[in-house]
Design an enzyme around this catalytic site. Structure first.
Site, PDB file in Angstrom:
ATOM      1  N   SER A  65      39.081   5.158  60.663  1.00 23.93           N
ATOM      2  CA  SER A  65      37.621   5.169  61.195  1.00 23.93           C
ATOM      3  C   SER A  65      36.826   3.081  60.894  1.00 23.93           C
ATOM      4  O   SER A  65      37.097   2.690  60.236  1.00 23.93           O
ATOM      5  CB  SER A  65      36.777   6.531  60.415  1.00 23.93           C
ATOM      6  OG  SER A  65      35.714   6.774  60.950  1.00 23.93           O
ATOM      7  N   LYS A  69      39.009   0.250  63.339  1.00 24.57           N
ATOM      8  CA  LYS A  69      39.808   0.785  64.395  1.00 24.57           C
ATOM      9  C   LYS A  69      39.960  -0.254  64.969  1.00 24.57           C
ATOM     10  O   LYS A  69      41.547  -0.427  65.812  1.00 24.57           O
ATOM     11  CB  LYS A  69      38.517   1.305  65.255  1.00 24.57           C
ATOM     12  CG  LYS A  69      38.554   2.756  64.697  1.00 24.57           C
ATOM     13  CD  LYS A  69      37.604   3.489  66.188  1.00 24.57           C
ATOM     14  CE  LYS A  69      37.354   4.916  65.559  1.00 24.57           C
ATOM     15  NZ  LYS A  69      36.358   5.964  66.090  1.00 24.57           N
ATOM     16  N   GLY A 246      29.839  18.383  71.096  1.00 26.61           N
ATOM     17  CA  GLY A 246      30.961  16.817  70.488  1.00 26.61           C
ATOM     18  C   GLY A 246      31.882  17.730  69.457  1.00 26.61           C
ATOM     19  O   GLY A 246      32.909  16.882  69.590  1.00 26.61           O
TER      20      GLY A 246
HETATM   21  P1  NDP Z   1      28.353   2.844  68.877  1.00 29.02           P
HETATM   22  O1  NDP Z   1      27.907   2.190  67.074  1.00 29.02           O
HETATM   23  O2  NDP Z   1      29.617   1.664  68.352  1.00 29.02           O
HETATM   24  O3  NDP Z   1      27.942   2.426  69.546  1.00 29.02           O
HETATM   25  C1  NDP Z   1      26.642   2.823  69.504  1.00 29.02           C
HETATM   26  C2  NDP Z   1      25.986   3.225  71.386  1.00 29.02           C
HETATM   27  O4  NDP Z   1      24.667   3.726  70.948  1.00 29.02           O
HETATM   28  C3  NDP Z   1      25.859   1.888  71.980  1.00 29.02           C
HETATM   29  O5  NDP Z   1      26.237   2.162  73.290  1.00 29.02           O
HETATM   30  C4  NDP Z   1      24.325   1.715  71.219  1.00 29.02           C
HETATM   31  O6  NDP Z   1      23.849   0.668  72.823  1.00 29.02           O
HETATM   32  C5  NDP Z   1      23.907   3.443  71.813  1.00 29.02           C
HETATM   33  N1  NDP Z   1      22.319   3.120  71.049  1.00 29.02           N
HETATM   34  C6  NDP Z   1      21.675   3.574  69.928  1.00 29.02           C
HETATM   35  N2  NDP Z   1      20.944   3.480  69.132  1.00 29.02           N
HETATM   36  C7  NDP Z   1      20.265   3.814  70.964  1.00 29.02           C
HETATM   37  C8  NDP Z   1      19.164   4.139  71.129  1.00 29.02           C
HETATM   38  N3  NDP Z   1      18.003   4.291  70.464  1.00 29.02           N
HETATM   39  N4  NDP Z   1      18.638   3.960  72.645  1.00 29.02           N
HETATM   40  C9  NDP Z   1      19.892   3.661  73.473  1.00 29.02           C
HETATM   41  N5  NDP Z   1      20.983   3.158  73.308  1.00 29.02           N
HETATM   42  C10 NDP Z   1      21.116   4.138  72.032  1.00 29.02           C
HETATM   43  O7  NDP Z   1      29.236   3.722  67.411  1.00 29.02           O
HETATM   44  P2  NDP Z   1      30.392   4.462  68.136  1.00 29.02           P
HETATM   45  O8  NDP Z   1      30.441   4.436  69.443  1.00 29.02           O
HETATM   46  O9  NDP Z   1      31.333   4.714  67.010  1.00 29.02           O
HETATM   47  O10 NDP Z   1      30.105   6.442  68.438  1.00 29.02           O
HETATM   48  C11 NDP Z   1      28.742   6.831  68.582  1.00 29.02           C
HETATM   49  C12 NDP Z   1      28.527   7.999  68.480  1.00 29.02           C
HETATM   50  O11 NDP Z   1      29.376   8.984  68.646  1.00 29.02           O
HETATM   51  C13 NDP Z   1      28.440   8.299  67.409  1.00 29.02           C
HETATM   52  O12 NDP Z   1      26.978   9.416  67.076  1.00 29.02           O
HETATM   53  C14 NDP Z   1      29.372   8.754  66.628  1.00 29.02           C
HETATM   54  O13 NDP Z   1      29.230  10.152  65.593  1.00 29.02           O
HETATM   55  C15 NDP Z   1      30.113   9.848  67.793  1.00 29.02           C
HETATM   56  N6  NDP Z   1      31.201  10.329  68.455  1.00 29.02           N
HETATM   57  C16 NDP Z   1      32.185  11.328  68.101  1.00 29.02           C
HETATM   58  C17 NDP Z   1      33.064  11.788  68.307  1.00 29.02           C
HETATM   59  C18 NDP Z   1      33.884  12.453  68.243  1.00 29.02           C
HETATM   60  O14 NDP Z   1      34.980  13.317  68.049  1.00 29.02           O
HETATM   61  N7  NDP Z   1      32.499  13.746  68.442  1.00 29.02           N
HETATM   62  C19 NDP Z   1      34.057  10.565  67.999  1.00 29.02           C
HETATM   63  C20 NDP Z   1      33.367   9.063  67.706  1.00 29.02           C
HETATM   64  C21 NDP Z   1      32.144   9.341  67.527  1.00 29.02           C
HETATM   65  P3  NDP Z   1      23.493  -1.013  72.287  1.00 29.02           P
HETATM   66  O15 NDP Z   1      24.789  -1.299  72.552  1.00 29.02           O
HETATM   67  O16 NDP Z   1      22.484  -1.405  73.193  1.00 29.02           O
HETATM   68  O17 NDP Z   1      23.470  -0.758  70.729  1.00 29.02           O
END
Ligand code: NDP
Length: 281
Positions: A65, A69, A246
């Protein structure tokens, strides 16, 4: 009698908040699998040592994690198809003495989505362009989504993901900048929230969408595991959309990991029940 268990686990930092071990233990106990899942906090500079340790001890495999990754790839012997495209691994599997990197995040999402619909031929909008979105988009593209629109706040990350999908899969994706309320195109079949908006403790947060563009018959999936019923899902359901939480993705990536490591088809409902107990506590 066999007192030598298969060893599996997770390398991450931080690690203490990750409930995966509880769900895996529940599955191992339910199916009588002689395996352990050990949740390990591994600092970035110790990742190589951790992988060498797992090899030396003959671990059946391990999850990776944040923040490992991508960094783990140089310590592995090969990659599965989608992990190679994403350049990210969340599950290493010992196969014929080689540690192969897979990505089961997107596959877990897909397995969960298929309980509601087949994504083949569907118009799909994905909010977010981080690691989870990348895993989901690549799997959706590989199974023949008709169109993929990536909506992201940051343009660079969004455009980079769209380029990756267009270059490495048969699907033509497009990028939509997220400026103000995003209105879904009327022909959207599936919306996926792959941002971190709505994750505990921000229970009232919701992605900024024009809610009138959520139409009955659309499928709305949120990958936030905690809380399972996010604000977005509540809104979507009240507007006649079918919803997917999720926990489905989290559980199903675990089911796939167990299949890779032990060959057993685990019962996801046992794993989901354990997570629900934890998140409602
Ligand atoms: P990252 O940090 O790699 O990406 C986060 C994303 O969310 C980016 O696209 C970011 O946009 C966007 N974002 C965050 N805050 C905001 C906001 N206030 N407004 C608009 N866009 C926003 O995280 P991950 O992709 O690793 O994980 C994302 C979520 O997925 C987490 O909450 C995690 O818990 C969940 N998850 C769930 C899993 C499951 O099995 N259910 C597995 C893996 C993850 P920007 O690029 O503009 O910053």
């Amino acid at each position: 009698m066999n007192f030598l268990s298969k060893i599996t686990g997770c390398f991450a930092m931080p690690a203490a908040e990750n409930p995966t071990v509880a769900m895996m233990d529940a599955a191992y106990a339910h199916h009588g699998i002689n395996a352990r899942y050990i949740n390990c906090e591994v600092a970035p500079e110790k990742l190589g040592d951790a992988v060498r340790g797992a090899r030396a001890m003959g671990w059946a495999g391990f999850n990776c994690s944040l923040p490992h990754k991508v960094a783990v790839i140089e310590h592995l012997d090969g990659l599965g198809e989608s992990a190679a495209i994403m350049e990210a691994v969340n599950c290493a599997v010992l196969r014929d003495g080689k540690l192969i990197g897979e990505n089961t995040d997107g596959k877990g999402f897909l397995k969960s989505l298929r309980e509601l619909t087949d994504p083949r031929g569907k118009n799909i909008v994905v909010l977010g362009a981080g690691g989870a979105s990348r895993a989901i988009c690549v799997e959706l593209a590989l199974v023949g989504a008709k169109s993929l629109t990536v909506v992201n706040r940051g343009r660079d990350r969004g455009e980079e993901l769209v380029r990756l999908i267009c270059d490495q899969t048969p699907v033509q994706a497009d990028f939509a900048p997220w400026e103000g309320s995003y209105a879904l195109p009327a022909d959207t079949d599936i919306l996926v929230n792959a941002t971190s908006i709505g994750l505990y403790p921000d229970l009232d947060a919701r992605p900024d969408l024009d809610l009138t563009s959520l139409l009955p018959g659309m499928i709305v999936a949120d990958i936030i595991p905690n809380p399972p019923r996010t604000k977005l899902l509540q809104e979507a359901q009240s507007r006649g959309c079918a919803v997917l939480d999720g926990l489905g993705m989290l559980v199903n990536q675990g089911v796939i990991n167990i299949k890779y490591w032990t060959g057993v088809d685990a019962d996801g409902s046992i794993m989901r029940k354990r997570l629900e107990e934890i998140f409602s506590a």
